[in-house]
Scaffold this motif. Structure first.
Motif, short mmCIF file in Angstrom:
data_model
loop_
_atom_site.label_atom_id
_atom_site.label_comp_id
_atom_site.label_asym_id
_atom_site.label_seq_id
_atom_site.Cartn_x
_atom_site.Cartn_y
_atom_site.Cartn_z
N THR A 62 0.83 -1.20 0.00
CA THR A 62 0.00 0.00 0.00
C THR A 62 0.86 1.25 0.00
O THR A 62 1.95 1.28 0.59
CB THR A 62 -0.93 0.05 1.22
OG1 THR A 62 -0.14 0.02 2.42
CG2 THR A 62 -1.89 -1.14 1.23
N ARG A 81 0.41 5.44 0.76
CA ARG A 81 -0.46 6.49 1.27
C ARG A 81 0.22 7.85 1.10
O ARG A 81 1.39 8.01 1.44
CB ARG A 81 -0.76 6.28 2.76
CG ARG A 81 -1.65 5.09 3.06
CD ARG A 81 -2.02 5.03 4.54
NE ARG A 81 -2.91 3.91 4.85
CZ ARG A 81 -2.49 2.68 5.13
NH1 ARG A 81 -1.17 2.44 5.16
NH2 ARG A 81 -3.35 1.71 5.37
N THR A 133 -4.39 9.22 2.61
CA THR A 133 -5.13 8.64 1.48
C THR A 133 -4.38 7.46 0.90
O THR A 133 -3.24 7.61 0.44
CB THR A 133 -5.36 9.69 0.39
OG1 THR A 133 -6.04 10.83 0.94
CG2 THR A 133 -6.18 9.12 -0.75
N GLU A 134 -5.02 6.30 0.89
CA GLU A 134 -4.42 5.12 0.29
C GLU A 134 -4.69 5.14 -1.22
O GLU A 134 -5.85 5.17 -1.66
CB GLU A 134 -4.99 3.85 0.91
CG GLU A 134 -4.33 2.58 0.39
CD GLU A 134 -4.87 1.33 1.06
OE1 GLU A 134 -4.83 0.27 0.40
OE2 GLU A 134 -5.33 1.42 2.21
N SER A 153 -4.35 2.92 -3.60
CA SER A 153 -4.99 1.76 -4.23
C SER A 153 -6.51 1.83 -4.13
O SER A 153 -7.22 1.13 -4.87
CB SER A 153 -4.49 0.46 -3.61
OG SER A 153 -4.83 0.39 -2.24
N SER A 154 -7.02 2.65 -3.23
CA SER A 154 -8.47 2.77 -3.06
C SER A 154 -9.09 3.73 -4.06
O SER A 154 -10.32 3.84 -4.13
CB SER A 154 -8.79 3.24 -1.64
OG SER A 154 -8.35 4.58 -1.43
#
Length: 258
Positions: free
Chosen positions: A79, A81, A85-86, A88-89
């Motif tokens: 992941t 960030r 805020t990640e 991958s999302s």
């Protein structure tokens, strides 16, 4: 002249500012076709207000690390960030918006639009993000010593001056983090020093965060910390390094003295 903190007004940006780390990588790896591993699992946190340099032999994974960290490439695992805020999302549209509004980029080539004035080039991230420009571009140019060249075209500036414009453009949105990929690679020593001085001032005076990939020990010595990669793995780090110390590490890694 110091940089101005041109603070963002969106709720998302305000929330991002509450996070202690500008960048977090948790087990980030990247494997390409035919099983070519460009980056083994990397764990890394970059606090806000930090100047980090990344070094290593050619092909060691420096650019892959930067691209994954900046959302220009998707890691195979792990992941990333930016603030809280990640990446991958996020869908592609949201990721593009994040890169435009919360990340600044400085590359080896300045990538200025030749048909636009210097001030218009600096204003581009604001215009693309639907933000008010006001005098922010002119203040940014003044901060890099080019306050009187706003109406000039890029072709009327030297290479070093164009890179200073690119730095002003990268900082005009007050991003969470600035990624610099070989920012001095095309500059003569005097222009390189001026560009590095501006990045250093952006960190020290105004709390910006900079992650810089470079092959140059002189450039890396301006950072707070240097990370060393070898074959896609993080193999070492130095705090407040001197150029001579960096050369010794690179020699041990097989790159030889620069």
């Amino acid at each position: 002249m110091s940089w101005q903190r041109w603070g963002r007004t969106t709720a998302t940006a305000e929330r991002a500012g509450t996070w202690h780390h500008a960048l977090t990588l948790e087990g980030v790896s990247r494997t390409y076709q035919r099983g070519v591993v460009a980056l083994h699992p990397i764990h890394l946190t970059v606090p806000r207000g930090r100047f980090l340099a990344v070094m290593g032999p050619s092909g060691c994974g420096k650019s892959t690390l930067l691209q994954c960290a900046a959302g220009l490439d998707r890691p195979t695992a792990g992941t990333v960030r930016i603030g809280g805020t990640e990446l991958s999302s996020l869908k592609e549209t949201a990721l593009t918006r994040l890169r435009r509004e919360r990340i600044g980029f400085v590359f080896q080539a300045h990538h200025l639009v030749p048909s636009l004035s210097v001030a218009e080039n600096v204003s581009l991230p604001l215009l693309l993000g639907g933000q008010a420009v006001g005098d922010r571009a002119l203040r940014g140019l003044a901060a890099v010593g080019l306050g009187d060249r706003g109406q000039a075209l890029p072709s009327e500036l030297s290479g070093g001056q164009c890179q200073r414009v690119a730095i002003a453009r990268a900082l005009v949105t007050a991003p969470d983090i600035v990624f610099a990929d070989e920012p001095t690679g095309a500059l003569d020593p005097a222009a390189a020093e001026e560009a590095l001085k501006l990045l250093r001032q952006a960190v020290d005076r105004d709390g910006h965060t900079v992650v810089m990939v470079t092959h140059d020990p002189f450039a890396a010595a301006w950072a707070d910390e240097v990370l060393f990669l070898m074959r896609g793995k993080l193999v070492g780090r130095q705090e407040r390094p001197e150029a001579a110390d960096i050369r010794r590490v690179l020699k041990n890694l097989g790159e030889g003295a620069a």
